[in-house]
Structure formats: C-alpha cells, structure tokens
Motif scaffolding. Structure first.
Motif, PDB file in Angstrom:
ATOM      1  N   THR A   1       0.828  -1.212   0.000  1.00  0.00           N
ATOM      2  CA  THR A   1       0.000   0.000   0.000  1.00  0.00           C
ATOM      3  C   THR A   1       0.858   1.257   0.000  1.00  0.00           C
ATOM      4  OG1 THR A   1      -1.735  -1.189   1.207  1.00  0.00           O
ATOM      5  CG2 THR A   1      -1.815   1.211   1.248  1.00  0.00           C
ATOM      6  N   THR A   2       1.924   1.254   0.801  1.00  0.00           N
ATOM      7  CA  THR A   2       2.793   2.434   0.884  1.00  0.00           C
ATOM      8  C   THR A   2       3.468   2.720  -0.448  1.00  0.00           C
ATOM      9  OG1 THR A   2       3.214   1.974   3.232  1.00  0.00           O
ATOM     10  CG2 THR A   2       4.729   3.457   2.101  1.00  0.00           C
TER      11      THR A   2
ATOM     12  N   LEU B   1      -4.026   0.133 -10.725  1.00  0.00           N
ATOM     13  CA  LEU B   1      -5.274   0.665 -10.162  1.00  0.00           C
ATOM     14  C   LEU B   1      -5.010   1.930  -9.364  1.00  0.00           C
ATOM     15  CD1 LEU B   1      -8.309   0.387  -9.563  1.00  0.00           C
ATOM     16  CD2 LEU B   1      -7.682  -1.032  -7.586  1.00  0.00           C
ATOM     17  N   THR B   2      -3.961   1.934  -8.562  1.00  0.00           N
ATOM     18  CA  THR B   2      -3.629   3.110  -7.753  1.00  0.00           C
ATOM     19  C   THR B   2      -3.331   4.314  -8.640  1.00  0.00           C
ATOM     20  OG1 THR B   2      -2.702   1.685  -6.028  1.00  0.00           O
ATOM     21  CG2 THR B   2      -2.072   4.000  -5.993  1.00  0.00           C
TER      22      THR B   2
ATOM     23  N   GLY C   1      -8.743  11.077  -1.616  1.00  0.00           N
ATOM     24  CA  GLY C   1      -8.292  10.125  -2.625  1.00  0.00           C
ATOM     25  C   GLY C   1      -7.246   9.175  -2.094  1.00  0.00           C
ATOM     26  N   LEU C   2      -6.330   9.675  -1.281  1.00  0.00           N
ATOM     27  CA  LEU C   2      -5.289   8.822  -0.717  1.00  0.00           C
ATOM     28  C   LEU C   2      -5.889   7.760   0.203  1.00  0.00           C
ATOM     29  CD1 LEU C   2      -2.561  11.509   0.097  1.00  0.00           C
ATOM     30  CD2 LEU C   2      -2.445   9.739  -1.667  1.00  0.00           C
TER      31      LEU C   2
ATOM     32  N   PHE D   1      -8.373   0.404  -1.051  1.00  0.00           N
ATOM     33  CA  PHE D   1      -8.439  -0.541  -2.166  1.00  0.00           C
ATOM     34  C   PHE D   1      -7.138  -1.331  -2.284  1.00  0.00           C
ATOM     35  CE2 PHE D   1     -11.972   2.059  -3.998  1.00  0.00           C
ATOM     36  CZ  PHE D   1     -12.878   1.022  -4.124  1.00  0.00           C
ATOM     37  N   SER D   2      -6.016  -0.644  -2.198  1.00  0.00           N
ATOM     38  CA  SER D   2      -4.720  -1.302  -2.347  1.00  0.00           C
ATOM     39  C   SER D   2      -4.475  -2.294  -1.220  1.00  0.00           C
ATOM     40  CB  SER D   2      -3.603  -0.250  -2.383  1.00  0.00           C
ATOM     41  OG  SER D   2      -2.340  -0.860  -2.525  1.00  0.00           O
ATOM     42  N   PHE D   3      -4.816  -1.910   0.002  1.00  0.00           N
ATOM     43  CA  PHE D   3      -4.608  -2.806   1.150  1.00  0.00           C
ATOM     44  C   PHE D   3      -5.458  -4.066   1.010  1.00  0.00           C
ATOM     45  CE2 PHE D   3      -5.490  -4.437   5.358  1.00  0.00           C
ATOM     46  CZ  PHE D   3      -4.253  -4.391   5.979  1.00  0.00           C
ATOM     47  N   ILE D   4      -6.724  -3.900   0.628  1.00  0.00           N
ATOM     48  CA  ILE D   4      -7.613  -5.060   0.508  1.00  0.00           C
ATOM     49  C   ILE D   4      -7.144  -5.995  -0.603  1.00  0.00           C
ATOM     50  CG2 ILE D   4      -9.961  -5.780  -0.082  1.00  0.00           C
ATOM     51  CD1 ILE D   4     -10.958  -3.271   1.312  1.00  0.00           C
TER      52      ILE D   4
END
Length: 292
Positions: free
Chosen positions: A98-99, A169-170, A211-212, A218-221
């Motif tokens: 995620t980071t 996606l990010t 947005g962040l 989303f990224s974490f999931i």
C-alpha cells in the motif's frame, strides 16, 4: 358546496394513486435493499457463527443459523498453528504494498495529469490494458523474473508481485483525484514562488486526502486478500494468511471449523480499516468521478 371544497376533493382524489405508487416504490426499494443486505451479509454471518459451532453441528443435514452451543476450539486450533506468523506476513506485505503503491501511484497520476511528455498516451493505454488480462498470465514471467533476482520465498518478492496488481489501479485512481483539483491553485502557488514540487506538496497533496485514503483502502484489501501470486512466490516462513488457509484443505481432511475461524480473523482487519476510513471512502467514490 363551495368551489374551493370541490377543488380540494378533486386534488385529493388525484393524489391518491400517486401516494399508492410511492408506497409501492418505497416498499420495492426496501425489499431490494433487504435482499442485497441478505446476500452480502448472510455468508459473512454464517461464517462467523460457524467458527463457533461444535464439530457435530458443522455437518448436520438440517443446519440452523444459531448454533445450539458455542465453542472456541477452532480458534484454539488456529492459534496453535502458524496463524500468527501468517498474519504478520500478510500485514507486512499489505502495508508495504500500500505504501509503495500510494507513493508511486500518486506521483505517476500527478505526472500524467499535469505534464505532457513522450509516451504519455501509451502509458495511459497500458494502465487500462493491464486489467483486461487475468493475473494468472503474469504468473510465469513474474516468477522467472523473481527467481532471477533471488526474491522467491521472501516477503520482498510477494510485495513486488502484489504491486503488479495494485499499482495500475492506484495510478488510475489517483489520476482521477488529481484531475479534480483545479490547476489554478497550483498556478497561484507557483506565482508566489513555489516550484512544481513545492506546489504539489503544499497545495495539491493536502487536497488529495480523500483520494489517498480511498486508494489506500483498495490497495490494502487487494494485497491482503491476494492468493494466486502469493501461493507461488511465498515459501515456508513467508506464507501469507490466504496461502496458509489453503493449507487447511488436504486430500485427506478439510478442517472446516478452522477455515471458518481463520476466515473470520482475516476479515477483521479489513472491516476495521473500512470503519476507520469510511467517511473518506464515501467522499472518494464521488470525488474521484468528477473527471476522467
């Protein structure tokens, strides 16, 4: 009878069918919402309750929603295994993924939105095309690259594998959020003496909080629940929770109680993250769709 009274009766009679239609519309919405909630929450509720069912109730021919008695033996079995290590690996991988996705995706989204450079359209096309193909097509080439780099069997390799899923996606999401920020704000900051980097950090980035937060969730999931790539890249002590859960299914036995308990525990961090970022997520669903 006065004309006003008769007019009122006529208007009241005219409103009656409309009121009945509204009642039917509201009833239809309630039924539809109840069905959506049932199909969305029902399996989760069954999973949680099944994680507390005794073994003899897991395989009944006439199952009941509420178990007759509760047991924690499945959770004890999970914690007696290497579940804590799996959770720690999943947490490290998800946080790192995620980071990195936020840092690189935000910078890339800002670049393709605010600057014109050679290959910009090709990059945007690649971001869209990346999700036209299933992740399994990346499995063999990605595995060969990680083997060459000596990263198979380590958490760093899993992070790189997950970035191939989360980073496009990010970048696309952050591009939409950056487009929603007026260019005039950055131009005013540059007139006051700030450069491109300074205006981005001091003006644009604070306006991207929604947005962040949405993109981070989303990224974490995606990273937390990812199984396919992690099942190939991870080995031994680097297994994540979804891969470890698959190990409870063998050719001789399926530990349904332990699977339900571990599935419940895996769901908890996602639910907590959503509750913490819920207000940002609700705003982000509409703010990111203003442009792009």
């Amino acid at each position: 009878m006065s004309s006003r009274t008769m007019s009122g009766r006529r208007h009241g009679a005219a409103r009656t069918p409309l009121s009945g239609g509204r009642v039917l519309a509201v009833a239809g919405r309630v039924v539809a919402l109840a069905l959506i909630v049932f199909f969305a929450v029902g399996p989760v509720l069954w999973m949680v309750l099944s994680s507390f069912r005794p073994a003899d109730e897991l395989f009944r021919s006439d199952p009941t929603l509420v178990p007759s008695s509760l047991t924690t033996e499945w959770y004890a079995e999970v914690f007696d295994s290497e579940a804590l290590r799996w959770f720690a690996n999943s947490l490290v991988v998800a946080v790192c993924t995620t980071t990195v996705s936020l840092i690189v995706g935000t910078a890339a989204g800002y670049a393709v939105t605010r600057f014109t450079f050679p290959g910009r359209r090709i990059l945007l096309a690649c971001l869209g095309v990346a999700y036209l193909f299933p992740a399994i097509l990346l499995l063999v080439p990605l595995y060969l690259v990680l083997v060459t780099l000596g990263l198979v069997g380590g958490l760093a390799g899993i992070v790189i594998a997950h970035l191939t899923v989360t980073l496009p996606l990010t970048t696309w999401l952050m591009k939409s959020f950056v487009e929603a920020v007026p260019r005039e704000l950055e131009e005013a900051a540059r007139v006051d003496g700030l450069g491109y980097l300074g205006s981005f950090i001091r003006v644009t980035l604070p306006l991207l909080r929604t947005g962040l937060a949405t993109t981070a969730m989303f990224s974490f999931i995606l990273s937390w629940d990812e199984f396919l790539l992690a099942s190939v890249v991870s080995q031994g002590d680097s297994m994540t929770a979804p891969v470890g859960m698959a190990g409870l299914v063998t050719s001789f036995d399926i530990r349904w109680g332990a699977i339900m308990a571990l599935s419940t525990l895996v769901t908890v961090p996602v639910v907590v993250l959503f509750l913490v970022l819920q207000r940002y997520f609700e705003k982000g669903l509409t703010a990111g769709g203003v442009k792009g």
